[in-house]
Design an enzyme around this catalytic site. Structure first.
Site, PDB file in Angstrom:
ATOM      1  N   ARG A  90      -4.881  -8.108  -4.361  1.00 40.31           N
ATOM      2  CA  ARG A  90      -4.387  -6.794  -3.945  1.00 40.31           C
ATOM      3  C   ARG A  90      -4.445  -5.775  -5.077  1.00 40.31           C
ATOM      4  O   ARG A  90      -4.565  -4.570  -4.830  1.00 40.31           O
ATOM      5  CB  ARG A  90      -2.953  -6.921  -3.407  1.00 40.31           C
ATOM      6  N   ILE A 126      -1.160   2.254   0.413  1.00 39.00           N
ATOM      7  CA  ILE A 126      -1.539   0.901   0.796  1.00 39.00           C
ATOM      8  C   ILE A 126      -0.281   0.284   1.409  1.00 39.00           C
ATOM      9  O   ILE A 126       0.804   0.359   0.836  1.00 39.00           O
ATOM     10  CB  ILE A 126      -2.040   0.080  -0.416  1.00 39.00           C
ATOM     11  N   SER A 127      -0.403  -0.276   2.582  1.00 41.11           N
ATOM     12  CA  SER A 127       0.767  -0.736   3.326  1.00 41.11           C
ATOM     13  C   SER A 127       1.490  -1.877   2.618  1.00 41.11           C
ATOM     14  O   SER A 127       0.892  -2.645   1.844  1.00 41.11           O
ATOM     15  CB  SER A 127       0.366  -1.197   4.728  1.00 41.11           C
ATOM     16  N   GLN A 128       2.750  -1.987   2.894  1.00 46.95           N
ATOM     17  CA  GLN A 128       3.568  -3.106   2.428  1.00 46.95           C
ATOM     18  C   GLN A 128       2.912  -4.417   2.880  1.00 46.95           C
ATOM     19  O   GLN A 128       2.493  -4.546   4.031  1.00 46.95           O
ATOM     20  CB  GLN A 128       4.957  -2.974   3.041  1.00 46.95           C
TER      21      GLN A 128
END
Length: 226
Positions: free
Chosen positions: A49, A75-77
Site C-alpha cells: 500500500r 486512498i480509502s481506509q
C-alpha cells in the site's frame, strides 16, 4: 497462494513501517474488525500500500485510515477496501469488473489480483497517470483504464459481472445499473456527506435488489473530467 506481485522491485518490499510485518499487523486488525474472506486478506497482506501514497506519508501506509493522495481525493481506509471487495465477491467471483474512480489505484490493484479483468475509469488525469505507473511497476497486466466521467461507466465494454464505485453519489447512477449483467453485483456508497450508506445491489431476473451494508464516509462522486 502464489506470489501475486512477482515483478515488485525492492521498494515494493518496504522497510520498517512499510515492511511485511506492518502489512501482517494491518491484516490482523482487519480480521479483528470483521473481515472474513481469506482471498481478500491474502491479497492485502501482499499488496504494498505504501506505493500508492506520497512518500512523505509512507510510514502511515499500514494504518487503518484514509490518507490524502492530492487533487482533493483520498486512498480509502483499508477496512473499507476490504469490506467492499468482500461484498462484491461474496456470492461468486466475477470475471469482469468495472471500477468507477481509480484514485490511487489501490482498490483496483486488490481487485486485479482476484479477478480476470478490471476496467477502471478516473476523471482526474493526473491521478490516472500515477495509477497507471503503479500498475506497471507491480506487473498488473489485466487492468484497462480510461480517463472519462465515471458516472457514464464504460458502455462499450458492458455488461460487467460486477461494478464497484469508490465515491458517493446522491443516488445510484442509472447508466451504471444499465451496464450491470444479469446476476451481477454492484457495490457503491450512496448519500450526502455524514449520511452515506454502503449499498450492494444485485441484478436478478426480476430487477434490482438493494441492501444497505452499513454507514461509510466517501468523497463525492463528481462529473466531468479534469
Amino acid at each position: 497462494m502464489s506470489p501475486l506481485f512477482s515483478r515488485q522491485d525492492p521498494s515494493s518490499r518496504g522497510l520498517g513501517m512499510t515492511s511485511q510485518r506492518a502489512r501482517d499487523r494491518l491484516v490482523d486488525r482487519l480480521v479483528a474488525e470483521g473481515i472474513r474472506d481469506r482471498r481478500v486478506l491474502d491479497v492485502m497482506r501482499q499488496l504494498p500500500r505504501h506505493l500508492f501514497i506520497d512518500e512523505a506519508l509512507a510510514s502511515r501506509a499500514y494504518e487503518d485510515t484514509a490518507l490524502p493522495i492530492g487533487q482533493g481525493q483520498t486512498i480509502s481506509q483499508p477496512w473499507v477496501v476490504a469490506r467492499m471487495t468482500e461484498a462484491l465477491i461474496e456470492a461468486k467471483l466475477p470475471r469482469r469488473v468495472l471500477e468507477i474512480g481509480t484514485g490511487s489505484g489501490y482498490q483496483c490493484a486488490v481487485l486485479a489480483a482476484l479477478v480476470e479483468q478490471v476496467h477502471t475509469v478516473e476523471r482526474i488525469d493526473e491521478l490516472l497517470r500515477n495509477a497507471r505507473r503503479r500498475f506497471r511497476k507491480l506487473g498488473l497486466s489485466n487492468i484497462r483504464s480510461r480517463h472519462d466521467d465515471g458516472r457514464l461507466g464504460w458502455p462499450d465494454e458492458a455488461p460487467f459481472d460486477a461494478i464497484i464505485v469508490t465515491a458517493a453519489g446522491a443516488a445510484l447512477e442509472p447508466a451504471l445499473l444499465a451496464q450491470l449483467a444479469t446476476d451481477g453485483c454492484l457495490v457503491a456508497p450512496v448519500g450526502p456527506s455524514g449520511r452515506q450508506g454502503l449499498l450492494r445491489v444485485r441484478h436478478g431476473d426480476g430487477g434490482f435488489v438493494s441492501e444497505n451494508l452499513g454507514a461509510v464516509s466517501f468523497v463525492p462522486l463528481l462529473g466531468g473530467v479534469g
